[in-house]
Structures are given as structure tokens and as C-alpha cells.
Enzyme design. Structure first.
Site, short mmCIF file in Angstrom:
data_model
loop_
_atom_site.label_atom_id
_atom_site.label_comp_id
_atom_site.label_asym_id
_atom_site.label_seq_id
_atom_site.Cartn_x
_atom_site.Cartn_y
_atom_site.Cartn_z
N ASP A 372 31.08 7.12 54.98
CA ASP A 372 30.20 8.25 55.31
C ASP A 372 30.68 8.82 56.62
O ASP A 372 31.36 8.15 57.38
CB ASP A 372 28.79 7.73 55.57
CG ASP A 372 28.06 7.40 54.31
OD1 ASP A 372 28.58 7.71 53.24
OD2 ASP A 372 26.96 6.83 54.41
N ASP A 676 24.05 4.56 52.57
CA ASP A 676 22.80 4.27 53.26
C ASP A 676 21.56 4.56 52.42
O ASP A 676 20.54 3.92 52.58
CB ASP A 676 22.74 5.01 54.60
CG ASP A 676 23.15 6.48 54.47
OD1 ASP A 676 23.18 6.97 53.32
OD2 ASP A 676 23.44 7.12 55.48
N ASP A 680 22.64 5.61 46.76
CA ASP A 680 23.99 5.08 46.95
C ASP A 680 24.16 3.72 46.26
O ASP A 680 25.28 3.24 46.12
CB ASP A 680 24.30 4.90 48.45
CG ASP A 680 24.55 6.23 49.13
OD1 ASP A 680 24.95 7.16 48.42
OD2 ASP A 680 24.33 6.31 50.35
P1 ATP Z 1 27.00 11.55 55.38
O1 ATP Z 1 27.09 11.26 53.92
O2 ATP Z 1 28.28 11.71 56.07
O3 ATP Z 1 26.06 10.65 56.12
P2 ATP Z 1 25.08 13.62 55.59
O4 ATP Z 1 24.15 12.70 56.24
O5 ATP Z 1 25.35 14.92 56.24
O6 ATP Z 1 26.48 13.02 55.38
P3 ATP Z 1 23.17 14.17 53.60
O7 ATP Z 1 22.19 13.32 54.26
O8 ATP Z 1 23.27 14.20 52.12
O9 ATP Z 1 24.60 13.87 54.12
O10 ATP Z 1 22.88 15.65 54.10
C1 ATP Z 1 23.49 16.78 53.51
C2 ATP Z 1 23.02 18.04 54.20
O11 ATP Z 1 21.62 18.19 54.02
C3 ATP Z 1 23.26 18.04 55.68
O12 ATP Z 1 24.51 18.56 56.00
C4 ATP Z 1 22.15 18.94 56.19
O13 ATP Z 1 22.55 20.29 56.13
C5 ATP Z 1 21.04 18.71 55.20
N1 ATP Z 1 20.03 17.78 55.69
C6 ATP Z 1 20.24 16.52 56.07
N2 ATP Z 1 19.09 15.93 56.47
C7 ATP Z 1 18.13 16.86 56.34
C8 ATP Z 1 16.70 16.89 56.58
N3 ATP Z 1 16.03 15.84 57.02
N4 ATP Z 1 16.04 18.03 56.34
C9 ATP Z 1 16.69 19.10 55.88
N5 ATP Z 1 18.00 19.14 55.63
C10 ATP Z 1 18.72 18.06 55.85
#
Ligand code: ATP
Length: 942
Positions: A372, A676, A680
Site C-alpha cells: 500500500d 488494511d 483486503d
Molecule cells: P492505499 O491503498 O495506498 O492505502 P488509499 O488509502 O489512498 O491508498 P483508499 O483508502 O481506497 O486508498 O482511498 C482512495 C481514495 O478515496 C483516496 O485517494 C481519497 O481520495 C478517498 N478517500 C479516502 N479516505 C476517505 C474518507 N474518509 N472520506 C472520503 N474520501 C476518502
């Protein structure tokens, strides 16, 4: 005639060694399993049918409220009910633990043999046997205690947390601190921390396999049920130990610790696992074959002695038993188990907690690590760096969660209050947010996710009173964030009956739902291109971009649906969040690349952001990124082809992760994959080494994985790989060291039979002594061997490669021969010169032990030379073991009682000189052979 000692002691020696091996092997197993199954005492509390009560009644009965309990009340209840954990089994008393060491069939046999020997008035022999039993028990007792402590500490590192309302705010606490009456927030991926009566349920599904055995998740609600509803059908309850697979909810704690359903049925069986791995199993099987082969050889030599050498049947039988005692590597399984346990402990010390032991070995074969981005490769310390409204782009100063900082437009600081568009966007991200900020003595602390925390900080920097805003427009409902839809929406109602829906999320997800944009002069149609450009600028700088939008709601509706946010939103602005790469991750990626391991970034973030971060981190190929959408459009064959060259995967969902793992595995690559979220779990299970995040990971992800990172840091994966390679090396070194020892001893006995010696160079008690004393000193020191210098600059091990390779067998064979020739020669020479069998045998035993000391240094590195400072002095355990062993040998040779016990005699300085000279030959011969192998390999590879 054969020596008289040989008679009784051959049999007893064999028994002693078998018992010792079985005893040693069990210490560690017992260490793991010892306190694994807690004995649960049912809590003497009245049984209330919480599922049949209205929520208001429940709140009244547990004397709690919607804002949660107050801290002093929590403390009072904690004192009254005790911590929320299942009572552990009462530790056994030290005396019982010590006595348990004797609880082993082979030890019983040995004790009986000792008693019989004593009755026959063979006092010395009986003494030796009881000595062996006692030493075994003492070592077992000490090691078991240490192993139990170490594993308890590792288990403690995985203690779960709970989000709970206290004093009106949502805080994260250790699950053990929960008390009846606490208001707990649940979200997908959580393990339910206590028995809860649900007060709110938003699409919440719970998998109750831990309690009911049913693995299909159950949809939960809040309506009361009939009092006689069965446990599995109690939809308004969430039970401790079960897993939230979807949605969100809030529940009130009605039972904790032993009072919970799982506590009552005493079903909480902790992860009891065998301390074993594929290599250990392979070796156990090899051991069985070896034993069989030895028995055949012993039988053959029996026949040979009887028919060719004219020994009596009784003498020959005992000589064959002596051969078996010498040849069977009794200590090997125990040393391997100890090596493994030490490796697991060492990994935990470097923040990699192993949940399933075979992973220790698999780690050494990993060829690709799929990681990630957020929090693993980056620090997950987010700060809003940019805010874009329809009118202008603003940057924001300040770092961390300290809400001091200013907004700037083209390097000029501005007063946020003068910019109504900015204030509206900030208000939007404050309301559509689950985090809260708390000022503490040491600084500011965020409760909730770092990204939402950073948005709160930005709002405070803009001068907003976040608490007041949330009171003015209280939240009535929400659609929680899920990585599958990539946004979060909240519904709010003002006290003047106005209603608003706020949506924040990934720009693509929000923009496609927007029809208009907010300007100072009201709303106007959305200029998609302009927003996309603004977004690209932020993403190119490596910022994670988030969009926020609003829509009026229906004043009389209290719930929110996906349909409500499908279209018609008004875009308020974009937020660019900085999340710098971890310095350690950059270094670890480099180490992995040197070690022939390819690192791939798999992120939910935008492709441009992902590529920018990948460049900063130093991944191999950063020009191309495949997005989730592109993956969907790709056939498996095409993906299989591209997967090895592309290192950045953006906007992927957990389903894509599973596909990527499968394609990589089909290409024959061993894959480690991080994760996480609850979704997953399938990819984590499928990966060869599933790696869950210890801090930000859900309990569901942890349960599906082989390894948990205590610090969520990519560098810890690289460290674990290094330790995994080291453990495997050390296991092989133990084999490479122990087998020639047995081989040498066996050849000495075999040689004596073949040549028809009447007096053997080694008696069985002496063989017993050598095996025991070298196992607890020299072989054990190898288990502590640190990583070899080049361990992370060689390619991953091929998982199909056999342990006992031809070079391995060759080494075992010729070292056995050197040991035999040296021992035999010095025995014969001394016997011929002095005529004393005691002295000649003492020379033989000391030669054998000295050979082992020198050979231990060879065994420190499998291929690298050891004739250098690091090779000779690099492991203090080896030096300590050598000193200890020399002291033991001095006692064995000169101390009267031991002379009597083992039939030894004092040696002179000349003897020692000769022994050291002869024994050191092994060091030089093996080093010479290593050099030749390396030279040959260098020639072959051109
Ligand atoms: P990684 O897999 O590297 O941890 P990530 O945490 O960015 O990546 P996701 O958690 O799927 O992956 O988030 C994807 C997208 O969703 C983010 O880039 C962000 O734009 C949006 N996002 C993440 N968390 C929130 C939230 N709590 N509320 C609204 N949008 C969110």
C-alpha cells in the site's frame, strides 16, 4: 572382550539421548501452548435479555447516555467490573512447572533404568543417568519460562482497540478499558470488543463464526426481539469476538470480559499453533528415514561383527546400540525449533509480528512485495497543503496537527474569513468528517483517520469553530467511506429545519455527481476541465486530492441513500493533502531491489499522485501506472504479461489486489502483499505472505494475514525478509553443523567394529556426553547467528530448491570423514604409545569436541569465508559457547568425579597441542573447499 561399561550403558545411553531429544523438543512447544487456553470463570451476573429491550430501556439500565460515560464513572465501573478481557489461565507454580518437565514417557523409562542400575549397585552409571534427567529438567524449566514470556509479549503487541464515546467525544482506547455502559462505534473491519446492544446500525453486517460457527455475515438492526430468540438470530446485538464486515453502527456495552457470550461459553481458544514450518517437517521426515537407515547399518554391522569378527552376540548387540546412539542426530529437531523461535522473537523486535510460523520461511523466498502507499510507504502524517475553490488556489502553511498556520494566495497571506468560498469548503469537510481534534499537554492529538484529522486542522487554521459548526448542523445520517465507492456522504439538519447533504471523496467519484460549482455569485454549471486541471497540478506534486460538494436535502427526511447523492451536487472545492514518503521506506526499497525483490505500489490513490510518490520512493518503473479501470478492461493473459513490468497500480480496489496476486503467482513469483481493510482479506489470504497493518489495519485484515506490522512501516517488511532469510540460513547451518558430528562419531564406532577392535575409542556415556554438551553450547550458538553480510544482496531463494543439496551432502560426508580419521588416529597413536585405554579415550573425546569447535566457525557462514575478524569474532554467543565448552572439557578431563563418571584420565600439554593441531585441520580444509566452490561458480557464470 568389550569394555564392561558398554553393556548397561549402551542401552541406557540410547534411552537417555532419546529422552533428552524428546524433552528439549517439547520445551518450546509447551512454551507456546502453555497458557494458550485461558480457563474462564463465568461472571456471576444476572442474565438480562438485552436483545428484548428497547434501546431507551437499555440506556437507562446501564445508566448511560448518547454522549457516552464520563471519565470518573468509567474508572468507577472499571474498578467494579474489572478489565474487559477473558481471564487467563492461572500460571502454574514454579514447582509444578519444574515437575512437569519429568512428565514424559521417555524420561519415565530413563528414571526406571536409573533405579535398576542403582539397585545393581552401578552407582556411577546411575548417577550419570539421573544427572542427565536433572539437567534436562532444569534447562527445560528455564527455556520454557523464557519462551512463554517472549510469546506473551508478542501476543500483547496485537491487543485490539475500540472507538468509544467518552465525555461527549469519540476517542480510541484499549479494548480492555471498556466498561458496561460505554458507547462503542463500530465500522467495517472491526472486531467487536464487548457484547453490545446496537443503538444505531447503518448497513452493518457481522460475521459471527467465532461464536456461532456460521461464516456468512448477518445483517444487523436495532429493533428489539422476542426474549427467547436464539443467539444466532439476535440481530440487534453485536457479540464480542465477532467481525464487522460491512457498514457502521453504534452499540452500548452490556457485558465485558468473562460476562460476554464468548466468555460464558469458554470458547475463546487463542491461536494455538505448532511451532513448526515446512523445513522442520521436511527435516523431521528426513530424520525418520535417517533413523531407519542407521538401524539398517547397525543391523548390518551386527551381522558383520558376529560372522566376520567373531564377537559374541551380546557384545555385538551392545556395540550396535552404541552405533545408533552415535549416529542419530537427537539434538537436531530441538535446535531447529529453538532457532525458529529465536527468529520469530527477533522479527517481533523489528516490528514484524508473525502470526503463522511457516511465513518465517516463506519470507526468504519472496520475489515481489506489493505494498500500500498511504501509511506504509508514506508517513501518513497528512497536512492540507493546497485548497482550490472556483476562484483561486490557496496554499496553507504549518505542519503536523498543530492548528497554527495561514492561508496564502500567491505567497501573500490572507484572512480566511474574507473568502466565503474557502470557508464553505472548510465547513463542508468539517461536517463530512468522523475525526476530532484534542489538545493535550504534549501537543495536538487526532481521534480518527489522519486524513480527516488533517482536514479538521485546516478548518481550525481557517478560524472555524468546529465544535460549534457540528452543533449547529447536527448529523442525521451518513453513507460511510468505503474504498469501493471512494466517497463519504453525510446528512445534516439545522434547528431551523434546513437540510444539507455533504459529500467528500476522490475527485472522480465526486465530480461525476456534480452538476454545478459554487462561485461568489451563486452556483453555475460545472467547468469539468478547469477542475481536472486544478486536480492534476496538486497530484503532480504528490498530493492526495479530495473533493467536497454539497446539495440541499429534503427537510423531513432523516435518512440518506446512495440515490440521494447520485447527481445534482454543487462542487465547493478541492483539497490537496501532503503525505511525504518515509525516509526508512526509501532506504528499504533500495535494499529490496539489491536483494532481487521487486516492490510494487498498490494504492487507492490517483495515478498521478501515485506516480509522483513512486518516483520519490525510487520504485523501478514509475512512468506507467495501471489504474483499476484499465485492469478491469484487461484480459488475464494481457495482465499476466504487464504485471511483471508495471510497478504502480492506482485507484485499485481490493478485488484488483486479489487479481494481481494471482497473476504474479501464476508467473511463479512468491508474493508478499500488504493490506488494511476488511475487503483486503481475500488478497491477504491468497498472498504467500499476507501482511496486515498493526496500527491502521482492521482486525479482519490482521486475522487474514501471516504477519502484522507493529509500525505499519514498509521498512519492517524488508527487515522481516532479512530475518526470514537469516532464520532459514541458521536452520540450514544447524543441519550442516550437527550431521557431521553424528557422522564422525558413527564412523568411529563403525570403524572399530570393522577393524575388530576389542576396546572402543568412545564409550556410550562418552558419546552421550559429547552429544549433550555440544548441543547445549555450540549448536545453540548457531541459533543466535546474526544475518550474514551478503544476506540482502543475493536473489531470493528458490522455494523448490531441496534443503539437502548435493553440495550440502558432500560437505556433511567429507567433514564426517575428517572427524573420524582425526579422532581414530589420535586414539590409536595414544593407545599405542601409552597403553592406557582411559587416556586414549580422553584424547579421542577431546579431539572430537575440538574438531566441532573449529568446524563451528566454518559453519557460521555457509559459503562466505570465515578466516577474518568478523568470521572468527562476529558472534559473541559462539565465543561464549566455545569458552563454556572448553571449561566443560577441562572438568571432563581433570576433575576427579567426572573422571570416575566417564572413565577419563588427565592429559599433558603435548596431548593438547596435538589435538588442537589435528582438529584445526577441519577449519582450513572446509575454508579451502568453500573457496574452490566460489571460484568454480564464478568461472561458470563467466
Ligand atoms: P492505499 O491503498 O495506498 O492505502 P488509499 O488509502 O489512498 O491508498 P483508499 O483508502 O481506497 O486508498 O482511498 C482512495 C481514495 O478515496 C483516496 O485517494 C481519497 O481520495 C478517498 N478517500 C479516502 N479516505 C476517505 C474518507 N474518509 N472520506 C472520503 N474520501 C476518502
Amino acid at each position: 572382550m568389550l569394555d564392561s561399561n558398554f553393556s548397561w550403558l549402551s542401552t541406557l545411553g540410547l534411552l537417555a539421548l532419546l529422552a533428552l531429544a524428546a524433552g528439549v523438543g517439547r520445551w518450546w512447544l509447551r512454551g507456546r501452548g502453555g497458557s494458550a487456553i485461558p480457563a474462564l470463570t463465568p461472571q456471576a451476573e444476572e442474565t438480562v435479555n438485552w436483545h428484548a429491550q428497547e434501546t431507551e430501556t437499555v440506556l437507562l439500565r446501564v445508566n448511560s447516555s448518547e454522549g457516552g460515560l464520563k471519565q470518573p464513572e468509567v474508572e468507577r465501573r472499571l474498578a467494579e467490573h474489572g478489565p474487559n478481557k477473558l481471564p487467563e489461565a492461572k500460571p502454574r507454580s514454579p514447582l509444578m512447572r519444574f515437575l512437569a518437565q519429568f512428565h514424559n514417557v521417555l524420561i519415565y523409562v530413563l528414571i526406571v533404568a536409573g533405579v535398576v542400575t542403582a539397585l545393581l549397585q552401578h552407582w556411577l552409571d546411575a548417577g550419570v543417568i539421573f544427572g542427565v534427567v536433572l539437567i534436562n529438567a532444569i534447562i527445560g524449566f528455564v527455556q520454557e519460562g523464557k519462551a512463554e514470556d517472549a510469546l506473551k509479549a508478542i501476543r500483547g503487541m496485537l491487543s485490539p482497540h475500540a472507538r468509544v464515546w467518552r465525555d461527549g467525544r469519540l476517542v480510541t482506547v484499549e479494548a480492555t478499558e471498556l466498561v458496561p455502559g460505554d458507547l462503542v462505534a463500530l465500522q467495517s473491519g472491526d472486531k467487536v470488543p464487548a457484547d453490545l446492544r446496537l443503538l444505531r446500525a447503518k448497513g452493518i453486517d457481522i460475521e459471527e463464526a467465532a461464536l456461532t460457527g456460521e461464516s456468512v455475515p448477518v445483517a444487523k438492526g436495532t429493533d428489539p426481539l422476542n426474549a427467547d430468540t436464539a443467539l444466532a438470530d439476535r440481530r440487534c446485538m453485536a457479540y464480542s469476538g465477532t467481525l464487522v464486515t460491512h457498514g457502521q453502527g453504534t452499540g452500548i456495552v452490556v457485558a465485558t470480559g468473562a460476562g460476554t457470550e464468548i466468555g460464558r461459553i469458554s470458547a475463546m481458544v487463542a491461536d494455538v499453533q505448532q511451532l513448526t514450518t515446512p523445513l522442520l517437517r521436511q527435516m523431521a521426515q528426513f530424520g525418520r528415514w535417517l533413523t531407519l537407515a542407521i538401524l539398517v547399518i547397525a543391523a548390518a554391522s551386527f551381522a558383520f561383527g558376529l560372522l566376520v569378527r567373531d564377537y559374541s552376540a551380546a557384545d555385538m548387540f551392545l556395540a550396535s546400540v552404541g552405533l545408533a546412539v552415535a549416529a542419530i542426530p537427537e539434538g537436531l529437531p530441538a535446535i531447529m525449533t529453538i532457532t525458529l523461535a529465536i527468529g520469530v522473537q527477533r522479527m517481533a523486535g523489528r516490528n514484524a509480528i508473525i502470526r503463522r510460523l511457516p511465513a518465517v520461511e516463506t519470507l526468504g523466498t519472496v520475489g515481489v512485495i506489493c505494498s500500500d502507499k498511504t501509511g506504509t510507504l508514506t508517513r501518513n502524517e497528512m497536512t492540507v497543503g493546497t485548497v482550490a475553490t472556483q476562484e483561486r488556489r490557496l496554499s496553507l502553511s504549518g505542519t503536523g496537527y498543530d492548528p497554527h498556520g495561514v492561508f496564502m494566495a500567491e505567497d501573500e497571506s490572507i484572512d480566511a474569513q474574507d473568502d466565503p468560498l474557502l470557508i464553505e469548503a472548510l465547513r463542508g469537510v468539517t461536517l463530512c468528517n468522523d475525526a476530532s481534534l484534542e489538545q493535550r499537554e504534549g501537543g495536538w492529538r487526532v481521534h480518527g483517520g489522519p486524513m480527516e484529522g488533517a482536514l479538521m486542522v485546516a478548518a481550525v487554521k481557517g478560524g472555524l469553530d468546529t465544535e460549534l459548526i457540528t452543533k449547529e448542523l447536527p448529523r442525521t445520517d451518513l453513507i460511510p467511506f468505503e474504498s469501493s465507492h471512494k466517497f463519504m456522504a453525510t446528512l445534516h439538519h439545522s434547528h431551523a429545519s434546513e437540510s444539507f447533504i455533504f459529500v467528500k471523496g476522490a475527485p472522480e467519484a465526486v465530480l461525476e455527481r456534480c452538476a454545478s460549482e459554487r462561485t461568489r455569485d451563486g452556483d453555475r454549471p460545472l467547468d469539468l476541465d478547469a477542475w481536472q486541471q486544478r486536480m492534476e497540478v496538486m497530484a503532480e506534486a504528490g498530493q492526495r486530492v479530495l473533493a467536497v460538494a454539497v446539495k440541499p436535502g429534503e427537510p423531513h427526511r432523516g435518512d440518506l441513500d446512495f440515490k440521494d447523492v447520485e447527481h445534482g451536487l454543487t462542487l465547493l472545492g478541492l483539497f490537496g493533502l501532503m503525505d511525504p514518503p518515509r525516509e526508512e521506506a526509501i532506504a528499504a526499497v533500495r535494499v529490496c531491489q539489491q536483494a532481487g525483490i521487486r516492490v510494487k505500489m498498490i494504492t487507492g490513490d490517483h495515478a498521478t499522485t501515485a506516480k509522483a510518490i513512486a518516483r520519490q520512493i525510487g520504485l523501478c518503473s514509475t512512468e506507467t501506472a495501471l489504474t483499476g479501470r484499465e485492469l478491469d478492461a484487461m484480459e488475464d493473459v494481457e495482465l499476466q504479461r504487464r504485471v511483471s513490468e508495471v510497478d504502480v497500480y492506482a485507484r485499485v480496489t481490493p478485488e484488483h489486489k486479489l487479481r494481481l496476486v494471482q497473476r504474479l503467482q501464476e508467473a511463479g513469483i512468491v508474493v508478499a502483499m500488504t493490506g488494511d481493510g476488511v475487503n483486503d482479506a481475500p488478497a491477504l489470504k491468497r498472498a504467500d505472505v499476507g501482511v496486515a497493518m498493526g496500527i491502521n489495519g482492521t482486525e479482519a485484515a490482521k486475522e487474514a494475514s501471516e504477519m502484522v506490522l507493529a509500525d505499519d512501516n514498509f521498512a519492517s517488511i524488508a527487515n522481516a525478509v532479512e530475518e526470514g532469510r537469516t532464520v532459514y540460513d541458521n536452520l540450514r547451518k544447524a543441519i550442516l553443523f550437527i550431521l557431521p558430528t553424528n557422522g564422525g562419531e558413527a564412523l568411529v564406532v563403525l570403524g572399530a567394529i570393522l577393524f575388530g577392535f576389542q576396546q572402543f575409542p568412545l564409550t556410550p556415556v562418552q558419546i552421550l556426553w559429547v552429544n549433550m554438551i555440544t548441543a547445549v553450547t555450540l549448536a545453540l550458538a548457531l541459533a543466535f547467528e546474526p544475518p550474514e553480510p551478503g544476506v540482502m544482496s543475493r536473489p531470493p531463494r528458490d522455494s523448490r530448491q531441496p534443503v539437502l543439496s548435493p553440495t550440502f551432502l558432500w560437505r556433511i560426508g567429507y567433514v564426517s570423514l575428517i572427524l573420524m580419521v582425526g579422532t581414530f588416529s589420535l586414539f590409536l597413536l595414544d593407545h599405542w604409545l601409552n597403553g592406557s585405554i582411559e587416556q586414549a579415550r580422553t584424547v579421542a573425546v577431546n579431539t572430537l569436541v575440538m574438531f566441532e569447535i573449529f568446524y563451528l566457525f566454518n559453519s557460521r557462514y555457509m559459503e562466505a569465508p570465515v578466516l577474518n575478524l568478523r568470521g572468527l569474532f562476529g558472534n559473541r554467543y559462539v565465543l561464549l559457547a566455545v569458552v563454556l565448552l572448553i571449561l566443560f572439557q577441562i572438568a571432563f578431563t581433570y576433575w576427579g568425579p567426572l573422571q570416575m563418571l566417564f572413565g577419563t584420565a588427565a592429559l599433558g600439554a603435548g596431548h593438547w597441542l596435538l589435538i588442537v593441531l589435528v582438529a584445526s585441520s577441519v577449519l582450513f580444509i572446509v575454508e579451502h573447499e568453500k573457496r574452490r566452490v566460489l571460484q568454480r561458480r564464478a568461472l561458470e557464470s563467466g
